[in-house]
Design a protein around this motif. Structure first.
Motif, PDB file in Angstrom:
ATOM      1  N   PHE A  88       0.860  -1.186   0.000  1.00 21.25           N
ATOM      2  CA  PHE A  88       0.000   0.000   0.000  1.00 21.25           C
ATOM      3  C   PHE A  88       0.895   1.234   0.000  1.00 21.25           C
ATOM      4  O   PHE A  88       1.808   1.360   0.857  1.00 21.25           O
ATOM      5  CB  PHE A  88      -0.925  -0.019   1.220  1.00 21.25           C
ATOM      6  CG  PHE A  88      -1.837  -1.217   1.260  1.00 21.25           C
ATOM      7  CD1 PHE A  88      -3.038  -1.208   0.581  1.00 21.25           C
ATOM      8  CD2 PHE A  88      -1.488  -2.357   1.967  1.00 21.25           C
ATOM      9  CE1 PHE A  88      -3.890  -2.303   0.607  1.00 21.25           C
ATOM     10  CE2 PHE A  88      -2.323  -3.454   1.998  1.00 21.25           C
ATOM     11  CZ  PHE A  88      -3.522  -3.435   1.315  1.00 21.25           C
ATOM     12  N   TYR A  89       0.632   2.143  -0.933  1.00 21.37           N
ATOM     13  CA  TYR A  89       1.465   3.332  -1.127  1.00 21.37           C
ATOM     14  C   TYR A  89       0.564   4.555  -1.229  1.00 21.37           C
ATOM     15  O   TYR A  89      -0.534   4.502  -1.789  1.00 21.37           O
ATOM     16  CB  TYR A  89       2.331   3.180  -2.383  1.00 21.37           C
ATOM     17  CG  TYR A  89       3.281   1.986  -2.302  1.00 21.37           C
ATOM     18  CD1 TYR A  89       4.556   2.127  -1.765  1.00 21.37           C
ATOM     19  CD2 TYR A  89       2.893   0.717  -2.725  1.00 21.37           C
ATOM     20  CE1 TYR A  89       5.418   1.045  -1.671  1.00 21.37           C
ATOM     21  CE2 TYR A  89       3.739  -0.372  -2.628  1.00 21.37           C
ATOM     22  CZ  TYR A  89       5.006  -0.195  -2.095  1.00 21.37           C
ATOM     23  OH  TYR A  89       5.855  -1.267  -2.000  1.00 21.37           O
ATOM     24  N   ARG A  90       1.127   5.661  -0.704  1.00 23.42           N
ATOM     25  CA  ARG A  90       0.373   6.911  -0.672  1.00 23.42           C
ATOM     26  C   ARG A  90       0.645   7.712  -1.947  1.00 23.42           C
ATOM     27  O   ARG A  90       1.804   7.972  -2.289  1.00 23.42           O
ATOM     28  CB  ARG A  90       0.763   7.722   0.561  1.00 23.42           C
ATOM     29  CG  ARG A  90      -0.194   8.881   0.863  1.00 23.42           C
ATOM     30  CD  ARG A  90       0.248   9.600   2.128  1.00 23.42           C
ATOM     31  NE  ARG A  90       0.263   8.718   3.283  1.00 23.42           N
ATOM     32  CZ  ARG A  90      -0.825   8.445   4.009  1.00 23.42           C
ATOM     33  NH1 ARG A  90      -2.002   8.981   3.679  1.00 23.42           N
ATOM     34  NH2 ARG A  90      -0.731   7.630   5.047  1.00 23.42           N
ATOM     35  N   ASN A  91      -0.416   8.099  -2.616  1.00 20.28           N
ATOM     36  CA  ASN A  91      -0.314   8.883  -3.847  1.00 20.28           C
ATOM     37  C   ASN A  91      -0.245  10.365  -3.472  1.00 20.28           C
ATOM     38  O   ASN A  91      -1.237  11.106  -3.529  1.00 20.28           O
ATOM     39  CB  ASN A  91      -1.523   8.580  -4.740  1.00 20.28           C
ATOM     40  CG  ASN A  91      -1.425   9.232  -6.100  1.00 20.28           C
ATOM     41  OD1 ASN A  91      -0.376   9.804  -6.464  1.00 20.28           O
ATOM     42  ND2 ASN A  91      -2.507   9.188  -6.867  1.00 20.28           N
ATOM     43  N   THR A  92       0.953  10.797  -3.088  1.00 23.36           N
ATOM     44  CA  THR A  92       1.137  12.190  -2.652  1.00 23.36           C
ATOM     45  C   THR A  92       1.079  13.169  -3.815  1.00 23.36           C
ATOM     46  O   THR A  92       0.703  14.336  -3.625  1.00 23.36           O
ATOM     47  CB  THR A  92       2.483  12.333  -1.923  1.00 23.36           C
ATOM     48  OG1 THR A  92       3.539  11.887  -2.785  1.00 23.36           O
ATOM     49  CG2 THR A  92       2.481  11.514  -0.631  1.00 23.36           C
ATOM     50  N   ALA A  93       1.434  12.743  -5.009  1.00 25.84           N
ATOM     51  CA  ALA A  93       1.416  13.645  -6.161  1.00 25.84           C
ATOM     52  C   ALA A  93       0.043  13.737  -6.799  1.00 25.84           C
ATOM     53  O   ALA A  93      -0.138  14.495  -7.763  1.00 25.84           O
ATOM     54  CB  ALA A  93       2.430  13.185  -7.198  1.00 25.84           C
ATOM     55  N   HIS A  94      -0.941  12.967  -6.309  1.00 17.53           N
ATOM     56  CA  HIS A  94      -2.312  12.954  -6.832  1.00 17.53           C
ATOM     57  C   HIS A  94      -2.325  12.672  -8.341  1.00 17.53           C
ATOM     58  O   HIS A  94      -2.926  13.396  -9.142  1.00 17.53           O
ATOM     59  CB  HIS A  94      -3.016  14.283  -6.541  1.00 17.53           C
ATOM     60  CG  HIS A  94      -3.100  14.583  -5.062  1.00 17.53           C
ATOM     61  ND1 HIS A  94      -3.952  13.926  -4.215  1.00 17.53           N
ATOM     62  CD2 HIS A  94      -2.395  15.481  -4.293  1.00 17.53           C
ATOM     63  CE1 HIS A  94      -3.803  14.393  -2.979  1.00 17.53           C
ATOM     64  NE2 HIS A  94      -2.864  15.341  -3.007  1.00 17.53           N
ATOM     65  N   LEU A  95      -1.641  11.607  -8.715  1.00 19.87           N
ATOM     66  CA  LEU A  95      -1.582  11.221 -10.130  1.00 19.87           C
ATOM     67  C   LEU A  95      -2.894  10.549 -10.534  1.00 19.87           C
ATOM     68  O   LEU A  95      -3.469   9.770  -9.764  1.00 19.87           O
ATOM     69  CB  LEU A  95      -0.422  10.254 -10.363  1.00 19.87           C
ATOM     70  CG  LEU A  95       0.984  10.793 -10.065  1.00 19.87           C
ATOM     71  CD1 LEU A  95       2.019   9.681 -10.202  1.00 19.87           C
ATOM     72  CD2 LEU A  95       1.334  11.936 -11.013  1.00 19.87           C
ATOM     73  N   PRO A  96      -3.381  10.816 -11.752  1.00 19.49           N
ATOM     74  CA  PRO A  96      -4.586  10.116 -12.238  1.00 19.49           C
ATOM     75  C   PRO A  96      -4.226   8.675 -12.622  1.00 19.49           C
ATOM     76  O   PRO A  96      -3.601   8.433 -13.659  1.00 19.49           O
ATOM     77  CB  PRO A  96      -5.019  10.944 -13.439  1.00 19.49           C
ATOM     78  CG  PRO A  96      -3.782  11.622 -13.904  1.00 19.49           C
ATOM     79  CD  PRO A  96      -2.921  11.854 -12.695  1.00 19.49           C
TER      80      PRO A  96
END
Length: 462
Positions: free
Chosen positions: A60-68
């Motif tokens: 599980f990884y956090r999408n900090t860059a808010h990539l689509p």
């Protein structure tokens, strides 16, 4: 964006001609994929993404860059050290349920998702994957040289090729500190050892089960539950280790599939320890057909003797009678009718050795021909044939009586000895020379002539 996805699909050797999203979205799904049934609901946003790696490993990884992102995209995620390459397997609020299912604690640090994988990242990832088989074979030889009681089942390289995870199986505790030093010096990588179970190894390798289908652990099972022998007892399965064990040398996982229904139905059946008493004998439990609710009893505890199969309702009825001090005459209810005994029949002919041979029909030509000849003779024989035969026999008897009257006593005795009964047939065979068809020889004929001449002369003198 679409160009990047097309490059990713081409780099992995996968081309998608049915959709414009990604080459990974339409490919064959693995056994750990889940359906995002909340995808069409608005507000289904969550900043944590589930990423799947080789075989059953997920993170599980956090999408900090808010990539689509979309399910099936290849991404580069943070690793310790370097970065790793994986595929997005779940998005949205369902990731919370997946984290709960994985028993992930709330205070655990969640690593970051860097970017979508570039063609250079994917090329380096493919080069690292190509070295996995050779590394596994060589590491097994190193472990054997160090005399370690362990088996290295799989090797997984990190996406950047700087680290490798060695999956091993061991029955006892193994001190592999020396092994890690040797592997790091030989392969020039960081080494991580991870112990797995026999079922997980079978899921990684795959195979065909005794049912003829691919192994459940390699197709759809993601979590393994311990299997006990009590599950086999509930289902009346023979406790044969060779039949109960799977390819992982453990009890088959499919034993647990139907045990709940067996346990539920068995609660509706009478106890197996209670014997049934009748006026004839005492019956003990032999076997139970759970779904038919029929129980078979025997008059002997250890061997099948005088087996009787009755329904569960009849068993409860007999138990109630025994409690009241009554004993039925017979265990089963026949109503004066004899039970039908079905003969054993091999429908498929599996036990016959000559089941594939063609059976030739024997034609009895001689028997048919003999019957036809007899029928033709009976047809051609006239109706008055028996009467004519009787007349001839009467004539012959009168002729013999007249001859005896004219013969001397000696000649009459010779004639009676040589004569045969008129109804008796002569046996077929070779005829002696000098014998006549009427049964008299030459010598007998001459004697008859002399006797007749002598009797005629005597009559003339008188």
């Amino acid at each position: 964006m679409s160009n990047d996805k097309g490059q990713n699909a081409n780099a992995l050797g996968q081309e998608c001609t049915s959709c414009s999203n990604s080459g990974c979205a339409c490919e064959k799904r693995s056994n750990l994929d889940c359906t995002n049934w909340l995808a069409d609901i608005p507000g289904n946003d969550f900043d944590i993404v589930e990423v799947q790696f080789k075989n059953t490993r997920k993170g599980f990884y956090r999408n900090t860059a808010h990539l689509p992102l979309a399910i099936g995209d290849w991404v580069a995620v943070e690793a310790n050290p370097g970065h790793d390459i994986g595929k997005v397997s779940m998005l949205g609020r369902l990731v919370k349920l997946q984290m709960k299912k994985a028993n992930l604690k709330p205070g655990v640090e969640i690593l970051r998702l860097f970017r979508k994988a570039k063609p250079s990242d994917l090329e380096r990832f493919e080069q690292a994957k190509a070295k996995e088989v050779d590394t596994m074979i060589r590491s097994r030889q190193i472990a054997a040289d160090l005399k370690l009681k362990m088996k290295i089942g799989d090797v997984e390289y990190q996406g950047d090729g700087n680290k490798a995870i060695f999956y091993y199986i061991a029955d006892e505790r193994v001190d592999f500190r020396q092994l890690i030093k040797v592997l790091a010096d030989v392969f020039k990588i960081r080494v991580e050892m991870k112990q797995i179970g026999a079922r997980q190894e079978a899921g990684r390798i795959g195979g065909i089960g005794p049912c003829g289908r691919p192994l459940c652990c390699a197709t759809w099972m993601s979590s393994f539950v311990s299997v006990a022998t009590s599950a086999a007892r509930y289902q009346d399965i023979s406790l044969n280790p060779q039949k109960l064990a799977g390819q992982c040398a453990k009890l088959k996982c499919c034993i647990n599939f139907e045990v709940d229904s067996y346990v539920e139905i068995s609660k509706q059946l009478p106890s197996r320890d209670v014997p049934l008493e009748t006026k004839d004998a005492t019956y003990y439990h032999f076997k139970t057909d759970i779904f038919k609710k029929q129980i078979t009893y025997s008059t002997d505890k250890h061997i099948p003797a005088n087996l009787v199969t009755i329904s569960a309702d009849r068993v409860y009825e007999v138990m109630e009678m025994n409690k009241n001090g009554e004993k039925p005459e017979k265990l089963e209810i026949t109503d004066g009718r004899k039970p039908e005994v079905k003969a054993f029949g091999d429908l498929l002919g599996q036990d016959s050795i000559s089941r594939f041979d063609k059976k030739k029909k024997k034609k009895a030509k001689s028997a048919k021909g003999g019957n036809k000849d007899k029928q033709s003779q009976e047809k051609h024989q006239p109706d008055n044939a028996p009467a004519e035969g009787n007349k001839e026999a009467a004539r012959e008897q009168r002729h013999q009586q007249r001859r005896k009257q004219n013969m001397s006593p000696r000649a009459a005795n010779n004639a009676e000895a040589q004569a045969q009964p008129s109804g008796e047939k002569r046996p077929q065979g070779r005829r002696r020379s000098g014998r006549r068809p009427d049964g008299q020889g030459r010598r007998g004929a001459n004697n008859n002539q002399k006797d007749s001449d002598a009797s005629s002369s005597n009559n003339q003198q008188k």
